[in-house]
Design a protein around this motif. Structure first.
Motif, short mmCIF file in Angstrom:
data_model
loop_
_atom_site.label_atom_id
_atom_site.label_comp_id
_atom_site.label_asym_id
_atom_site.label_seq_id
_atom_site.Cartn_x
_atom_site.Cartn_y
_atom_site.Cartn_z
N GLY A 208 1.17 -0.44 -7.79
CA GLY A 208 1.82 -0.04 -6.56
C GLY A 208 1.26 1.26 -6.01
O GLY A 208 1.19 1.45 -4.80
N THR A 209 0.85 2.16 -6.90
CA THR A 209 0.27 3.42 -6.45
C THR A 209 -1.04 3.19 -5.71
O THR A 209 -1.27 3.73 -4.62
N ASP A 210 -1.93 2.40 -6.30
CA ASP A 210 -3.18 2.10 -5.61
C ASP A 210 -2.92 1.36 -4.30
O ASP A 210 -3.65 1.55 -3.32
N ALA A 211 -1.90 0.52 -4.27
CA ALA A 211 -1.57 -0.16 -3.02
C ALA A 211 -1.26 0.85 -1.92
O ALA A 211 -1.70 0.70 -0.76
N LEU A 212 -0.52 1.90 -2.25
CA LEU A 212 -0.21 2.94 -1.26
C LEU A 212 -1.47 3.67 -0.80
O LEU A 212 -1.68 3.90 0.40
N VAL A 213 -2.32 4.05 -1.75
CA VAL A 213 -3.54 4.78 -1.40
C VAL A 213 -4.43 3.93 -0.50
O VAL A 213 -4.93 4.40 0.54
N LEU A 214 -4.63 2.68 -0.86
CA LEU A 214 -5.51 1.81 -0.08
C LEU A 214 -4.92 1.51 1.29
O LEU A 214 -5.64 1.44 2.29
N LEU A 215 -3.60 1.35 1.36
CA LEU A 215 -2.94 1.11 2.64
C LEU A 215 -3.13 2.30 3.57
O LEU A 215 -3.47 2.14 4.76
N LEU A 216 -2.93 3.49 3.06
CA LEU A 216 -3.11 4.70 3.87
C LEU A 216 -4.55 4.82 4.37
O LEU A 216 -4.79 5.12 5.55
N ARG A 217 -5.50 4.58 3.50
CA ARG A 217 -6.91 4.69 3.90
C ARG A 217 -7.26 3.63 4.93
O ARG A 217 -7.93 3.92 5.94
#
Length: 399
Positions: free
Chosen positions: A78-87
């Motif tokens: 879920g953390t990587d999902a947030l980072v990738l979504l923001l980018r």
């Protein structure tokens, strides 16, 4: 978003006069699902593709059908999902993203990891989600995104947040990591703005047996960018369900692909997700009935009457929270503190210059909230036992 630290250590070997009640276990349901999990796992072994393979694509399609999202991109947490979504949404270095001061640290650290600057705002005291009035006070000329977090059992006030974002030209991204199954007006969490995320950490309503996550969006360009970023920025090949765009590594991506064994487990558990959500609601209603009018319990979550409600966590506010947690642990009942410290007072955000008192609602929640065991394998007898121990504690009853 992962589960926070345990409030009161591990379970004793023998609870005093009662069976231990863990904060979370899926042993019984996992045993029931094992034949289907085993079948999916054997397919992974037969395919010989353990990451980013056929089971992941099947899960993405199944989640798209369940949520109504046009695009679902499986990732490794879920953390990587947030980072990738923001980018993928276009966050630039220094852009401000408003997030609630009360949440798991990934809600803000993801902003930093994506190159942005988190700006904290206080929360609503009932929903524990981002307070739209507090959000309005935190906007500046550098604010480009607002990221509400849906916590525990209900959605943030997306109507008010969305209207405010539209007036100020902001992009809404949802930290919907806990919100699978939550809907409003037929629309699933994560699909009210540009996109959202899901976490499949084991304790989640739909949990894997390790880390896994997903990005939800209706935007095909954002979806294709996330799909490339999770695989080292490689646009030059077909990536999951997304077509190739060009033949080069156009973006500095990372290795955030989902493991197929996690997808195999999630595909099996998805078949009983609605039944699990219904069971969680029954257990929450049981807690609510037993704790109604209980001295020392300052607030219980509203049960029923809330559109799209899904009980991931049953969270209460109580007097002498830490003493109660220790009392329950001493009798074999595990609890969790969501969250021990507000985000603006975490050492990793010290450079933002916040002090105690900046966000009083969030700070108060951190001192009073306690999550009780809530999962489909929990029994009514165990709910009875937990509530009896709470009554004993506040009555000064037998240890």
């Amino acid at each position: 978003m992962q589960t926070p630290v345990t409030a009161a250590g591990g379970l004793p070997r023998q609870a005093v006069g009662r069976r231990p009640v863990p904060f979370f276990t899926q042993a019984r349901s996992f045993e029931q699902l094992w034949p289907l999990i085993e079948r999916h796992a054997v397919e992974v072994l037969d395919d010989g593709k353990f990451s980013h393979g056929r089971q992941v694509e099947r899960l993405e399609a199944a989640l798209a059908e369940y949520t109504g999202a046009r695009h679902v991109i499986g990732v490794n947490s879920g953390t990587d999902a947030l980072v990738l979504l923001l980018r993928a949404a276009g966050l630039r270095p220094g852009d401000e993203v408003v997030v609630p001061a009360f949440s798991f640290v990934a809600s803000a650290s993801s902003v930093v990891l994506a190159g942005g600057r988190p700006v904290f705002a206080d929360i609503d005291p009932v929903s524990y989600a981002l307070d739209p009035a507090a959000l309005a006070e935190r906007l500046t000329g550098r604010t480009r995104f607002v990221m509400p977090v849906h916590l525990f059992s209900r959605l943030a006030d997306l109507t008010a947040i969305g209207a405010l974002a539209e007036r100020h030209g902001l992009t809404v991204l949802e930290d919907s990591a806990e919100a699978i199954g939550m809907r409003q007006g037929g629309r699933h969490a994560g699909l009210f703005g540009a996109g959202g995320v899901l976490s499949f950490f084991p304790t989640k309503t739909l949990g894997a047996i390790g880390d896994a996550g997903a990005v939800l969006t209706d935007d095909p360009e954002l979806a294709a960018t996330v799909a490339a970023l999770r695989h080292h920025g490689r646009f030059g090949r077909t990536i999951g369900n997304f077509p190739a765009i060009n033949t080069s590594t156009a973006l500095p991506g990372c290795n955030s692909k989902m493991d197929d064994l996690q997808a195999a487990v999630l595909l099996a558990k998805l078949t009983r997700l609605d039944a699990d959500i219904a069971r969680r609601a029954e257990l929450a209603a049981g807690y609510d009935e037993r704790l109604a009018g209980q001295p020392g319990v300052l607030r219980r979550p509203q049960v029923g009457g809330i559109e799209g409600q899904v009980f991931y966590v049953y969270l209460i506010e109580v007097e002498r929270r830490d003493d109660l947690a220790a009392h329950l642990a001493g009798h074999g009942v595990e609890t969790e503190v969501y969250y021990p410290s507000p985000l603006h007072l975490q050492p990793c955000f010290a450079e933002l210059g916040h002090r105690v008192g900046d966000f009083p609602v969030a700070e108060a929640a951190c001192t009073r909230t306690l999550a009780l065991p809530l999962y489909p394998d929990l029994t009514e007898a165990e709910v009875d036992a937990v509530c009896a121990l709470i009554r004993d504690f506040y009555a000064g009853g037998p240890a």
